[in-house]
Design a protein around this motif. Structure first.
Motif, PDB file in Angstrom:
ATOM      1  N   ASP A 194       0.925  -1.153   0.054  1.00 13.29           N
ATOM      2  CA  ASP A 194      -0.028  -0.063  -0.105  1.00 13.29           C
ATOM      3  C   ASP A 194       0.731   1.376   0.116  1.00 13.29           C
ATOM      4  O   ASP A 194       1.606   1.495   1.150  1.00 13.29           O
ATOM      5  CB  ASP A 194      -0.796  -0.133   1.276  1.00 13.29           C
ATOM      6  CG  ASP A 194      -2.035   1.029   1.384  1.00 13.29           C
ATOM      7  OD1 ASP A 194      -1.717   2.159   0.450  1.00 13.29           O
ATOM      8  OD2 ASP A 194      -2.638   1.098   2.121  1.00 13.29           O
ATOM      9  N   ALA A 203     -13.211  -8.618  -0.680  1.00 14.94           N
ATOM     10  CA  ALA A 203     -12.211  -7.784  -1.453  1.00 14.94           C
ATOM     11  C   ALA A 203     -11.080  -7.561  -0.543  1.00 14.94           C
ATOM     12  O   ALA A 203      -9.892  -7.195  -0.805  1.00 14.94           O
ATOM     13  CB  ALA A 203     -12.896  -6.809  -2.052  1.00 14.94           C
ATOM     14  N   VAL A 204     -11.364  -7.388   0.824  1.00 15.46           N
ATOM     15  CA  VAL A 204     -10.408  -6.546   1.412  1.00 15.46           C
ATOM     16  C   VAL A 204     -10.472  -7.479   3.075  1.00 15.46           C
ATOM     17  O   VAL A 204     -11.437  -8.244   3.284  1.00 15.46           O
ATOM     18  CB  VAL A 204     -10.601  -5.119   1.964  1.00 15.46           C
ATOM     19  CG1 VAL A 204     -10.521  -4.369   0.682  1.00 15.46           C
ATOM     20  CG2 VAL A 204     -12.140  -4.987   2.486  1.00 15.46           C
ATOM     21  N   THR A 205      -9.343  -7.080   3.664  1.00 14.66           N
ATOM     22  CA  THR A 205      -9.433  -7.595   4.956  1.00 14.66           C
ATOM     23  C   THR A 205     -10.120  -6.819   6.152  1.00 14.66           C
ATOM     24  O   THR A 205      -9.696  -5.754   6.065  1.00 14.66           O
ATOM     25  CB  THR A 205      -7.676  -8.012   5.425  1.00 14.66           C
ATOM     26  OG1 THR A 205      -7.353  -8.869   4.408  1.00 14.66           O
ATOM     27  CG2 THR A 205      -7.653  -8.481   6.952  1.00 14.66           C
ATOM     28  N   CYS A 206     -10.645  -7.526   6.945  1.00 15.33           N
ATOM     29  CA  CYS A 206     -11.703  -6.863   8.092  1.00 15.33           C
ATOM     30  C   CYS A 206     -11.356  -7.547   9.370  1.00 15.33           C
ATOM     31  O   CYS A 206     -11.461  -8.704   9.366  1.00 15.33           O
ATOM     32  CB  CYS A 206     -13.108  -6.911   7.490  1.00 15.33           C
ATOM     33  SG  CYS A 206     -13.509  -6.266   6.064  1.00 15.33           S
ATOM     34  N   TYR A 265     -18.560  -1.212   2.384  1.00 15.03           N
ATOM     35  CA  TYR A 265     -18.486  -2.356   1.804  1.00 15.03           C
ATOM     36  C   TYR A 265     -20.076  -3.108   1.629  1.00 15.03           C
ATOM     37  O   TYR A 265     -20.714  -2.971   2.771  1.00 15.03           O
ATOM     38  CB  TYR A 265     -17.570  -3.396   2.283  1.00 15.03           C
ATOM     39  CG  TYR A 265     -16.326  -2.769   2.008  1.00 15.03           C
ATOM     40  CD1 TYR A 265     -15.505  -3.038   0.750  1.00 15.03           C
ATOM     41  CD2 TYR A 265     -15.403  -1.937   2.924  1.00 15.03           C
ATOM     42  CE1 TYR A 265     -14.087  -2.458   0.654  1.00 15.03           C
ATOM     43  CE2 TYR A 265     -14.229  -1.501   2.789  1.00 15.03           C
ATOM     44  CZ  TYR A 265     -13.787  -1.893   1.394  1.00 15.03           C
ATOM     45  OH  TYR A 265     -12.403  -1.105   1.072  1.00 15.03           O
ATOM     46  N   LYS A 306     -10.697   2.512   8.453  1.00 11.17           N
ATOM     47  CA  LYS A 306      -9.510   2.188   7.667  1.00 11.17           C
ATOM     48  C   LYS A 306      -8.331   2.545   8.388  1.00 11.17           C
ATOM     49  O   LYS A 306      -8.143   3.776   9.154  1.00 11.17           O
ATOM     50  CB  LYS A 306      -9.475   2.582   6.430  1.00 11.17           C
ATOM     51  CG  LYS A 306     -10.541   2.303   5.384  1.00 11.17           C
ATOM     52  CD  LYS A 306     -10.501   3.163   4.275  1.00 11.17           C
ATOM     53  CE  LYS A 306      -9.456   2.585   3.281  1.00 11.17           C
ATOM     54  NZ  LYS A 306      -9.460   3.337   1.822  1.00 11.17           N
ATOM     55  N   GLY A 360      -0.204  -2.784   4.572  1.00 15.50           N
ATOM     56  CA  GLY A 360      -1.457  -2.586   3.771  1.00 15.50           C
ATOM     57  C   GLY A 360      -2.300  -1.769   4.582  1.00 15.50           C
ATOM     58  O   GLY A 360      -2.041  -0.919   5.499  1.00 15.50           O
ATOM     59  N   THR A 361      -3.750  -2.087   4.332  1.00 16.70           N
ATOM     60  CA  THR A 361      -4.828  -1.252   5.086  1.00 16.70           C
ATOM     61  C   THR A 361      -5.763  -2.228   5.609  1.00 16.70           C
ATOM     62  O   THR A 361      -6.150  -3.171   4.874  1.00 16.70           O
ATOM     63  CB  THR A 361      -5.389  -0.279   4.049  1.00 16.70           C
ATOM     64  OG1 THR A 361      -4.478   0.682   3.465  1.00 16.70           O
ATOM     65  CG2 THR A 361      -6.527   0.459   4.884  1.00 16.70           C
ATOM     66  N   HIS A 401      -9.471  -3.065   7.627  1.00 14.60           N
ATOM     67  CA  HIS A 401     -10.869  -2.464   7.724  1.00 14.60           C
ATOM     68  C   HIS A 401     -11.434  -3.148   9.125  1.00 14.60           C
ATOM     69  O   HIS A 401     -11.532  -4.080   9.298  1.00 14.60           O
ATOM     70  CB  HIS A 401     -11.629  -2.728   6.709  1.00 14.60           C
ATOM     71  CG  HIS A 401     -11.249  -2.161   5.185  1.00 14.60           C
ATOM     72  ND1 HIS A 401     -10.169  -2.654   4.596  1.00 14.60           N
ATOM     73  CD2 HIS A 401     -11.371  -1.127   4.661  1.00 14.60           C
ATOM     74  CE1 HIS A 401      -9.809  -1.883   3.645  1.00 14.60           C
ATOM     75  NE2 HIS A 401     -10.737  -1.009   3.530  1.00 14.60           N
ATOM     76  N   ASP A 406      -6.874  -8.578  -0.767  1.00 15.52           N
ATOM     77  CA  ASP A 406      -5.536  -7.728  -0.627  1.00 15.52           C
ATOM     78  C   ASP A 406      -4.378  -8.452  -0.036  1.00 15.52           C
ATOM     79  O   ASP A 406      -3.327  -8.079  -0.582  1.00 15.52           O
ATOM     80  CB  ASP A 406      -6.110  -6.313   0.059  1.00 15.52           C
ATOM     81  CG  ASP A 406      -6.456  -6.716   1.552  1.00 15.52           C
ATOM     82  OD1 ASP A 406      -7.063  -7.863   1.938  1.00 15.52           O
ATOM     83  OD2 ASP A 406      -6.425  -5.941   2.562  1.00 15.52           O
TER      84      ASP A 406
END
Lengths: 96, 149
Positions: free
Chosen positions: A8, B42-45, B74, B85, B104-105, B107, B125
């Motif tokens: 990122d 789609a993303v890590t939560c 989302y 985030k 990364g980012t 959530h 991600d």
């Protein structure tokens, strides 16, 4: 050996301590072993509830996480010392 | 190779893998979270149980958008959820004891009765950095490095 991927570009420079890793990993292994051994039993006893464990012993359970954490606070339990899991049942399985 | 396991729950096996987290300006120590591998995410939560009790995020933060640098919405099976985030560093342990770092980012879900029971999910991600092996018949949950990484 350690490899790094910076995924990122917007992430700021991070100073990451290298301490505490071993202890975190050791506790994770202990916790997994505990739940592997006891999940079925607690799911039968406390279906669809949060179950709180300290030193391998049940200290509280509740349908609501917020209420459970308040109870742990009133018991003087440090949240860093407790393992909490939600007991999923076949009546209300996850659909992610 | 990073090795996980199938958690045998009441209805179906759930593929999980331990990943350590560090959230800058939030974390006070490394936290290891047993993420669910979710190839539909789609993303890590991070959901409240893990956020509060494993990652050590203060309860007040999970109810206050002003304490986070950004938010995102989302769509899920259960509807729309707004997530906070945060930058994150993931640390994954291979079976040869080597470490792999990923920046990364992450959530983080706000605290609600609906999100509290949910497990935290490892999304694409992170998963896109690996060849994912899920084989219930052999009990395999594995993340293999890609040749290019």
């Amino acid at each position: 050996m350690m490899s790094a991927i910076h995924d990122d570009a917007s992430a700021p420079d991070m100073v990451i301590p290298d301490t505490g890793w071993d202890e975190a990993w050791r506790r994770a292994h202990e916790e997994r072993a505990f739940w592997d051994a006891h999940r079925a039993e607690y799911t039968r006893s406390y279906p669809e509830q949060f179950v709180a464990i300290v030193d391998n012993k049940l200290v509280a359970h509740d349908l609501d996480l917020r209420t459970l954490l308040e109870r742990l606070g009133s018991l003087g339990i440090d949240l860093g010392d407790v393992w909490v899991e939600y007991m999923v049942t076949s009546e209300r399985p996850f659909l992610l | 190779m990073i090795v996980g396991w199938f958690q045998e729950d009441a209805l179906h096996p759930i593929p999980r893998i331990n990943v350590a987290l560090w959230l800058p300006k939030i974390s006070e120590s490394w936290a290891v979270v047993p993420f669910v591998l979710d190839t539909g995410a789609a993303v890590t939560c991070l959901h409240p149980n893990d956020a509060l009790l494993r990652a050590g995020i203060a309860p007040i933060m999970l109810g206050d958008p002003l304490r986070w640098p950004a938010m995102a919405t989302y769509q899920g099976i259960g509807g729309n959820v707004r997530y906070f985030k945060s930058p994150v560093q993931y640390r994954l342990e291979h079976n040869d004891a080597s470490m792999q770092l990923l920046d990364g980012t992450i959530h983080v879900a706000p605290w609600s009765r609906e999100t509290s029971p949910l497990p935290s999910v490892l999304g694409w991600d992170v998963l896109r950095h690996f060849r994912v092996v899920l084989d219930w018949s052999l009990g395999l949950v594995e993340l293999h490095p890609l040749p290019t990484e």
